[in-house]
Write a protein that holds these residues in place. Structure first.
Motif, PDB file in Angstrom:
ATOM      1  N   GLY A 166     -13.603 -14.393 -15.178  1.00 35.61           N
ATOM      2  CA  GLY A 166     -14.132 -14.940 -16.294  1.00 35.61           C
ATOM      3  C   GLY A 166     -15.309 -15.760 -15.938  1.00 35.61           C
ATOM      4  N   PHE A 167     -15.845 -16.427 -17.024  1.00 29.56           N
ATOM      5  CA  PHE A 167     -17.124 -17.299 -17.034  1.00 29.56           C
ATOM      6  C   PHE A 167     -16.552 -18.821 -17.369  1.00 29.56           C
ATOM      7  CE2 PHE A 167     -18.306 -13.070 -17.407  1.00 29.56           C
ATOM      8  CZ  PHE A 167     -19.487 -12.994 -16.790  1.00 29.56           C
ATOM      9  N   SER A 168     -15.286 -19.144 -16.974  1.00 36.02           N
ATOM     10  CA  SER A 168     -14.867 -20.528 -17.694  1.00 36.02           C
ATOM     11  C   SER A 168     -15.477 -21.615 -17.039  1.00 36.02           C
ATOM     12  CB  SER A 168     -13.313 -20.491 -17.520  1.00 36.02           C
ATOM     13  OG  SER A 168     -12.857 -21.670 -17.910  1.00 36.02           O
ATOM     14  N   GLY A 169     -15.910 -22.513 -17.840  1.00 35.65           N
ATOM     15  CA  GLY A 169     -16.692 -23.563 -17.298  1.00 35.65           C
ATOM     16  C   GLY A 169     -18.052 -23.485 -17.187  1.00 35.65           C
ATOM     17  N   ASN A 170     -18.859 -22.430 -17.394  1.00 31.48           N
ATOM     18  CA  ASN A 170     -20.176 -22.183 -17.252  1.00 31.48           C
ATOM     19  C   ASN A 170     -20.874 -22.806 -18.176  1.00 31.48           C
ATOM     20  OD1 ASN A 170     -22.765 -20.993 -16.423  1.00 31.48           O
ATOM     21  ND2 ASN A 170     -22.151 -19.475 -15.533  1.00 31.48           N
ATOM     22  N   VAL A 171     -21.777 -23.932 -18.079  1.00 32.53           N
ATOM     23  CA  VAL A 171     -22.181 -24.382 -19.119  1.00 32.53           C
ATOM     24  C   VAL A 171     -23.872 -24.196 -19.139  1.00 32.53           C
ATOM     25  CG1 VAL A 171     -20.713 -26.337 -19.118  1.00 32.53           C
ATOM     26  CG2 VAL A 171     -22.925 -26.373 -17.596  1.00 32.53           C
ATOM     27  N   ASN A 172     -24.109 -23.059 -18.299  1.00 34.76           N
ATOM     28  CA  ASN A 172     -25.534 -22.627 -18.275  1.00 34.76           C
ATOM     29  C   ASN A 172     -25.590 -21.227 -19.014  1.00 34.76           C
ATOM     30  OD1 ASN A 172     -26.547 -24.688 -16.505  1.00 34.76           O
ATOM     31  ND2 ASN A 172     -25.440 -23.520 -14.686  1.00 34.76           N
ATOM     32  N   ILE A 173     -24.851 -20.759 -19.515  1.00 33.64           N
ATOM     33  CA  ILE A 173     -24.948 -19.393 -20.156  1.00 33.64           C
ATOM     34  C   ILE A 173     -25.181 -19.857 -21.560  1.00 33.64           C
ATOM     35  CG2 ILE A 173     -23.726 -17.455 -21.269  1.00 33.64           C
ATOM     36  CD1 ILE A 173     -21.721 -17.552 -18.717  1.00 33.64           C
ATOM     37  N   THR A 174     -26.200 -19.310 -22.278  1.00 31.12           N
ATOM     38  CA  THR A 174     -26.550 -19.452 -23.620  1.00 31.12           C
ATOM     39  C   THR A 174     -26.298 -18.367 -24.418  1.00 31.12           C
ATOM     40  OG1 THR A 174     -28.707 -18.634 -23.354  1.00 31.12           O
ATOM     41  CG2 THR A 174     -28.401 -21.087 -22.904  1.00 31.12           C
ATOM     42  N   SER A 175     -26.333 -17.249 -23.978  1.00 32.72           N
ATOM     43  CA  SER A 175     -25.981 -16.057 -25.072  1.00 32.72           C
ATOM     44  C   SER A 175     -25.298 -14.860 -24.246  1.00 32.72           C
ATOM     45  CB  SER A 175     -27.103 -15.533 -26.089  1.00 32.72           C
ATOM     46  OG  SER A 175     -28.121 -15.066 -25.016  1.00 32.72           O
ATOM     47  N   ILE A 176     -24.563 -13.999 -25.053  1.00 30.35           N
ATOM     48  CA  ILE A 176     -24.205 -13.097 -24.452  1.00 30.35           C
ATOM     49  C   ILE A 176     -24.639 -11.631 -25.240  1.00 30.35           C
ATOM     50  CG2 ILE A 176     -21.979 -11.366 -24.012  1.00 30.35           C
ATOM     51  CD1 ILE A 176     -20.549 -14.339 -24.064  1.00 30.35           C
ATOM     52  N   THR A 177     -24.818 -10.591 -24.257  1.00 36.92           N
ATOM     53  CA  THR A 177     -25.405  -9.556 -25.184  1.00 36.92           C
ATOM     54  C   THR A 177     -24.820  -8.108 -24.579  1.00 36.92           C
ATOM     55  OG1 THR A 177     -27.546 -10.182 -25.513  1.00 36.92           O
ATOM     56  CG2 THR A 177     -27.384  -7.928 -25.482  1.00 36.92           C
ATOM     57  N   PHE A 178     -24.167  -7.305 -25.505  1.00 38.51           N
ATOM     58  CA  PHE A 178     -23.548  -6.254 -25.086  1.00 38.51           C
ATOM     59  C   PHE A 178     -24.468  -5.150 -24.996  1.00 38.51           C
ATOM     60  CE2 PHE A 178     -19.916  -8.745 -26.504  1.00 38.51           C
ATOM     61  CZ  PHE A 178     -18.918  -8.542 -25.600  1.00 38.51           C
ATOM     62  N   ALA A 179     -24.642  -4.371 -23.939  1.00 37.78           N
ATOM     63  CA  ALA A 179     -25.683  -3.348 -23.829  1.00 37.78           C
ATOM     64  C   ALA A 179     -25.453  -2.101 -24.839  1.00 37.78           C
ATOM     65  CB  ALA A 179     -25.906  -2.675 -22.562  1.00 37.78           C
ATOM     66  N   PRO A 180     -26.230  -1.640 -25.427  1.00 31.89           N
ATOM     67  CA  PRO A 180     -26.291  -0.514 -26.414  1.00 31.89           C
ATOM     68  C   PRO A 180     -25.365   0.393 -25.807  1.00 31.89           C
ATOM     69  CG  PRO A 180     -28.557  -1.119 -26.463  1.00 31.89           C
ATOM     70  CD  PRO A 180     -27.934  -1.725 -25.186  1.00 31.89           C
ATOM     71  N   GLY A 181     -24.270   0.891 -26.690  1.00 34.90           N
ATOM     72  CA  GLY A 181     -23.461   1.946 -26.382  1.00 34.90           C
ATOM     73  C   GLY A 181     -22.401   1.471 -25.149  1.00 34.90           C
ATOM     74  N   SER A 182     -22.018   0.166 -25.438  1.00 36.54           N
ATOM     75  CA  SER A 182     -20.970  -0.756 -24.591  1.00 36.54           C
ATOM     76  C   SER A 182     -19.512  -0.220 -25.019  1.00 36.54           C
ATOM     77  CB  SER A 182     -21.025  -2.090 -24.880  1.00 36.54           C
ATOM     78  OG  SER A 182     -19.907  -2.877 -24.271  1.00 36.54           O
ATOM     79  N   GLN A 183     -18.885   0.106 -23.888  1.00 36.80           N
ATOM     80  CA  GLN A 183     -17.470   0.818 -24.111  1.00 36.80           C
ATOM     81  C   GLN A 183     -16.461  -0.435 -24.001  1.00 36.80           C
ATOM     82  OE1 GLN A 183     -16.770   3.952 -25.384  1.00 36.80           O
ATOM     83  NE2 GLN A 183     -19.092   3.719 -25.565  1.00 36.80           N
ATOM     84  N   ILE A 184     -16.848  -1.549 -23.793  1.00 33.27           N
ATOM     85  CA  ILE A 184     -15.922  -2.630 -23.616  1.00 33.27           C
ATOM     86  C   ILE A 184     -14.890  -2.653 -24.756  1.00 33.27           C
ATOM     87  CG2 ILE A 184     -15.566  -5.271 -23.472  1.00 33.27           C
ATOM     88  CD1 ILE A 184     -18.313  -5.340 -21.667  1.00 33.27           C
ATOM     89  N   THR A 185     -13.721  -2.784 -24.487  1.00 29.04           N
ATOM     90  CA  THR A 185     -12.621  -2.816 -25.569  1.00 29.04           C
ATOM     91  C   THR A 185     -11.835  -4.181 -25.546  1.00 29.04           C
ATOM     92  OG1 THR A 185     -11.126  -1.859 -23.915  1.00 29.04           O
ATOM     93  CG2 THR A 185     -12.434  -0.515 -25.437  1.00 29.04           C
ATOM     94  N   TRP A 186     -12.033  -5.060 -24.583  1.00 31.11           N
ATOM     95  CA  TRP A 186     -11.223  -6.322 -24.611  1.00 31.11           C
ATOM     96  C   TRP A 186     -11.890  -7.263 -23.658  1.00 31.11           C
ATOM     97  CZ3 TRP A 186      -9.718  -8.261 -19.638  1.00 31.11           C
ATOM     98  CH2 TRP A 186      -9.886  -6.912 -18.573  1.00 31.11           C
ATOM     99  N   ILE A 187     -11.801  -8.660 -24.006  1.00 30.94           N
ATOM    100  CA  ILE A 187     -12.398  -9.795 -23.691  1.00 30.94           C
ATOM    101  C   ILE A 187     -10.985 -10.528 -23.024  1.00 30.94           C
ATOM    102  CG2 ILE A 187     -13.907 -11.565 -23.506  1.00 30.94           C
ATOM    103  CD1 ILE A 187     -15.504 -10.179 -25.625  1.00 30.94           C
ATOM    104  N   GLY A 188     -11.020 -10.935 -21.822  1.00 26.86           N
ATOM    105  CA  GLY A 188      -9.760 -11.564 -21.331  1.00 26.86           C
ATOM    106  C   GLY A 188      -9.560 -13.105 -21.670  1.00 26.86           C
ATOM    107  N   ASP A 189      -8.342 -13.610 -21.295  1.00 33.53           N
ATOM    108  CA  ASP A 189      -8.027 -14.988 -21.776  1.00 33.53           C
ATOM    109  C   ASP A 189      -8.544 -16.014 -21.128  1.00 33.53           C
ATOM    110  OD1 ASP A 189      -5.981 -16.335 -19.428  1.00 33.53           O
ATOM    111  OD2 ASP A 189      -6.264 -13.947 -19.321  1.00 33.53           O
ATOM    112  N   HIS A 190      -9.134 -17.005 -21.791  1.00 33.36           N
ATOM    113  CA  HIS A 190      -9.847 -18.078 -21.185  1.00 33.36           C
ATOM    114  C   HIS A 190     -11.224 -17.614 -20.534  1.00 33.36           C
ATOM    115  CE1 HIS A 190      -5.854 -19.737 -20.984  1.00 33.36           C
ATOM    116  NE2 HIS A 190      -6.030 -20.706 -21.298  1.00 33.36           N
ATOM    117  N   ALA A 191     -11.938 -16.481 -21.010  1.00 36.65           N
ATOM    118  CA  ALA A 191     -13.067 -15.709 -20.230  1.00 36.65           C
ATOM    119  C   ALA A 191     -14.160 -16.670 -20.593  1.00 36.65           C
ATOM    120  CB  ALA A 191     -13.132 -14.486 -20.499  1.00 36.65           C
ATOM    121  N   PHE A 192     -14.406 -17.440 -21.535  1.00 41.23           N
ATOM    122  CA  PHE A 192     -15.601 -18.385 -21.729  1.00 41.23           C
ATOM    123  C   PHE A 192     -15.061 -19.628 -22.004  1.00 41.23           C
ATOM    124  CE2 PHE A 192     -16.772 -13.811 -22.406  1.00 41.23           C
ATOM    125  CZ  PHE A 192     -18.102 -13.854 -21.489  1.00 41.23           C
TER     126      PHE A 192
END
Length: 670
Positions: free
Chosen positions: A87-113
């Protein structure tokens, strides 16, 4: 065997490490990895990600292309992602998340962000996303989230907890449930529209959303959890008819002005559900509302519902008569400074401690079903008169203490235990009527009034000596066998729990009443010495005060009343007859339009089968079964007639001394 087992375990562990360590890649600070099946590919987590990060649709690892299907969190694949970032927990430098077109991601885990405080936006959320795990976006800087096209059916525990910049959320169309604390502490969230399939909103989901003023709740929603909207400034809320459960303190501190629950399926009133809703003025409750009936006081106390339910609200009046409530919980209406009247249900057995304390309640009708009034239940209210029902067996310590306006108390119970100081410090209390026809334990009825020095205790003459013999050095209480009666109107209904003697006054007459179906009228018959529990109509001087002698149960001359169709109200009586019940109103008998309480100390006319001609007009009245010039008992003459009639309805040519009927009114000639 132990040595072999240990060796196998180490081999398995190191095999797992080597397998995963050789099967990952990093793209723009985002690490992707293969699972042990060498097919499943997920985002492992952070490898120096900054700014706008993109989750690729497909990555190449070990020369093979793999579709990315998930984003790892703290506890996801804990047996496989060993030694890798999760995951990315505690990363204060991330400003946005973009899922690429056609993304097949079905889940995002616990405490990931979790605690990614710089994360403001999420772009291109894939339609196939079906799971956001617990605490996934806790403490981020997200401002808006659009999940409307996803396959998510559950917003998991703490998923967007403490997102203080989050102003709005578009929820999935298939959403069914919010888990605990899903949006708790989102102080900028101001509007929520529920999808049509939401069934359950669990505990603390929107607690502390201090900008949330509008929630549109869908039909089909059945459950609202504990503290679900606590301290949300909700100004309006529509309760769906499908709602069957609201948990404790659900709307505590909201700014609701009204709450219409009448169409819901609620069975139990939760503790503190509207606690401290300082703007709440009106509440309507459903007929399905009840409380468990344990059958005895101790068990009922353990299963109370409704504690603090309306404490510190602005409710002015509330009608509970359509409910099936058995108890009113601790502090249920405490500190309700605007509360003046409460209509109680006919099923009520227990009023628990502090239920109305420090409220402004000015009047209340206690139902005959009531068994116990707990300690401090009505402490420091505005009550002026109290009638304790016959079946009430216990009144707790201080139950009516500190009531400065209380002037009169009637205790109809034959075995009512009053705790010490039950009516203490009621400085204006003048009259206490103990109506028991069995010898009471006199001491029970004196100690509850300690510290008050001016009241008179009225008792049946059989037991007067028992009371006079008490050691009452702590006050100057008087004891007698008289009943004081003040008429608010010239004609009024009446019932007493005492045997009374009306023969001492010429200007006060007590009548029984019978319906004459042939004449479609009511015949009044005067009576003198009347047994306790007899429904009567009184005629006397408006505003006049009469002192009547209380008679012993075996007193000579007590009249056996027959054919009296006045229903006695020693205790309050629940009237449901409508077509058959008639009440004296403005000097006339009128039909009851609604179910409701006939007040203790009053009576009403019951005509079995209803009136002969089914007329809607007020009933005509006859005195002593003889027609007179009175065409109804009223303060104004109905028929202009200068003649004089005696009380038997006979015209008198030269009236002299006595009581006569003239121009439809009773007059006294001296």
């Amino acid at each position: 065997m132990k040595r072999v087992y240990f060796t196998l375990t180490l081999m398995s562990l190191f095999g797992g490490l080597n397998a995963f360590a050789q099967t990952y890649t990093t793209i723009n600070g985002v690490k992707y990895g293969l699972m042990q099946d060498n097919e499943t590919c997920i985002v492992i987590g952070d490898d120096g990600a900054t700014g706008d990060i993109t989750f690729e649709n497909e990555v190449t690892i070990n020369g093979g292309k793999h579709t990315v299907t998930g984003v790892c969190g703290s506890w996801d694949y804990s047996d496989q992602v060993i030694g890798q970032t999760k995951g990315f927990s505690g990363n204060v430098n991330i400003t946005s998340i973009t899922f690429a077109p056609g993304s097949q991601i079905t889940w995002i885990g616990d405490h990931a962000f979790k605690n990614c405080e710089g994360l403001k936006t999420i772009n291109g959320v894939p339609d196939g996303l079906n799971t956001i795990k617990d605490w996934c976006f806790e403490g981020t800087g997200l401002e808006h989230v659009d999940l409307s096209n996803t396959a998510i059916t559950i917003i998991n525990e703490g998923a967007f907890y403490n997102n203080k910049s989050l102003t709005s959320v578009n929820l999935p169309n298939g959403l069914k449930e919010f888990k605990n604390k899903a949006f708790q502490g989102c102080t900028s969230l101001n509007d929520i529209v529920m999808p049509s399939k939401v069934e359950t909103i669990c505990n603390y989901v929107f607690e502390g959303c201090s900008s949330l003023s509008n929630v549109t709740l869908n039909e089909d929603c059945t459950t609202l959890g504990d503290h679900v909207f606590k301290n949300c400034p909700l100004t309006s809320f529509t309760f769906p008819s499908t709602l069957s459960s609201i948990k404790e303190y659900a709307f505590e501190g909201s700014r609701l002005t009204s709450a219409d629950l009448s169409k819901t399926k609620l069975q139990y009133l939760p503790n503190g559900c509207f606690y401290n809703c300082k703007d709440l003025k009106e509440v309507k409750l459903p007929s399905t509302l009840t409380t468990p009936n344990s059958g005895n006081w101790v068990e009922a106390d353990d299963n109370m519902y409704g504690k603090h339910a309306f404490e510190k609200t602005a409710i002015k009046s509330i009608d509970l008569t359509n409910t099936q409530l058995i108890s009113l919980g601790d502090y249920m209406f405490a500190e309700c400074k605007s509360l003046q009247t409460v209509k109680l249900p006919s099923t009520l057995k227990y009023i628990w401690n502090h239920a109305f304390c420090n409220s402004n309640i000015a009047s209340i009708t206690l139902p005959p079903s009531l068994q116990k009034i707990d300690e401090w239940a009505f402490q420091n209210t505005q009550l002026e008169n109290v009638v304790i029902p016959t079946s009430t067996g216990q009144i707790g310590e201080g139950a009516f203490g500190d009531n400065a306006n209380l002037t009169t108390v009637y205790i109809n119970g034959v075995k009512c235990y009053l705790a010490v100081n039950a009516f203490a410090n009621c400085g204006n209390l003048k009259d206490v009527y103990i109506t028991s026809n069995r010898e009471p334990v006199a001491d029970y009825y004196i100690k509850p009034f300690e510290n008050d020095n001016n009241h008179t205790v009225h008792v049946v003459p059989n037991y007067l000596e028992s009371f006079k013999g008490l050691n009452t050095t702590f006050n100057t209480t008087n004891f007698d066998s008289n009943f004081s009666l003040t008429l608010g109107k010239e004609w009024t209904t009446f019932t007493s729990a005492y045997n009374l003697d009306f023969s001492g006054y010429e200007d006060l007459t007590a009548y029984t009443a019978t319906y004459n179906d042939k004449k479609d009228a009511v015949a009044l018959t005067p009576v003198k010495k009347v047994k306790a529990g007899t429904g009567l109509i009184l005629n006397g001087v408006k505003g006049g005060t009469y002192t009547l002698s209380i008679l012993a149960s075996n007193a000579d001359g007590l009249e056996a009343v027959t054919d009296n169709q006045l229903v006695d109200c020693v205790d309050a009586v629940w009237s449901t007859g409508r077509k058959n019940d008639y009440f004296l109103s403005n000097g006339k008998f009128v039909k009851s339009d609604n179910d409701g309480w006939a007040l203790p100390g009053k009576s009403f006319l019951y005509i079995e089968g209803g009136r002969t001609n089914k007329s809607e007009s007020p009933l005509r009245v006859y005195v002593d079964n003889t027609a007179t010039a009175i065409n109804g008992i009223t303060n104004n003459p109905v028929v202009k007639d200068e003649a004089y009639y005696n009380l038997q309805g006979v015209k008198v040519q030269r009236p002299q001394h006595g009581v006569f009927i003239h121009n439809g009114k009773k007059v006294v000639l001296k």
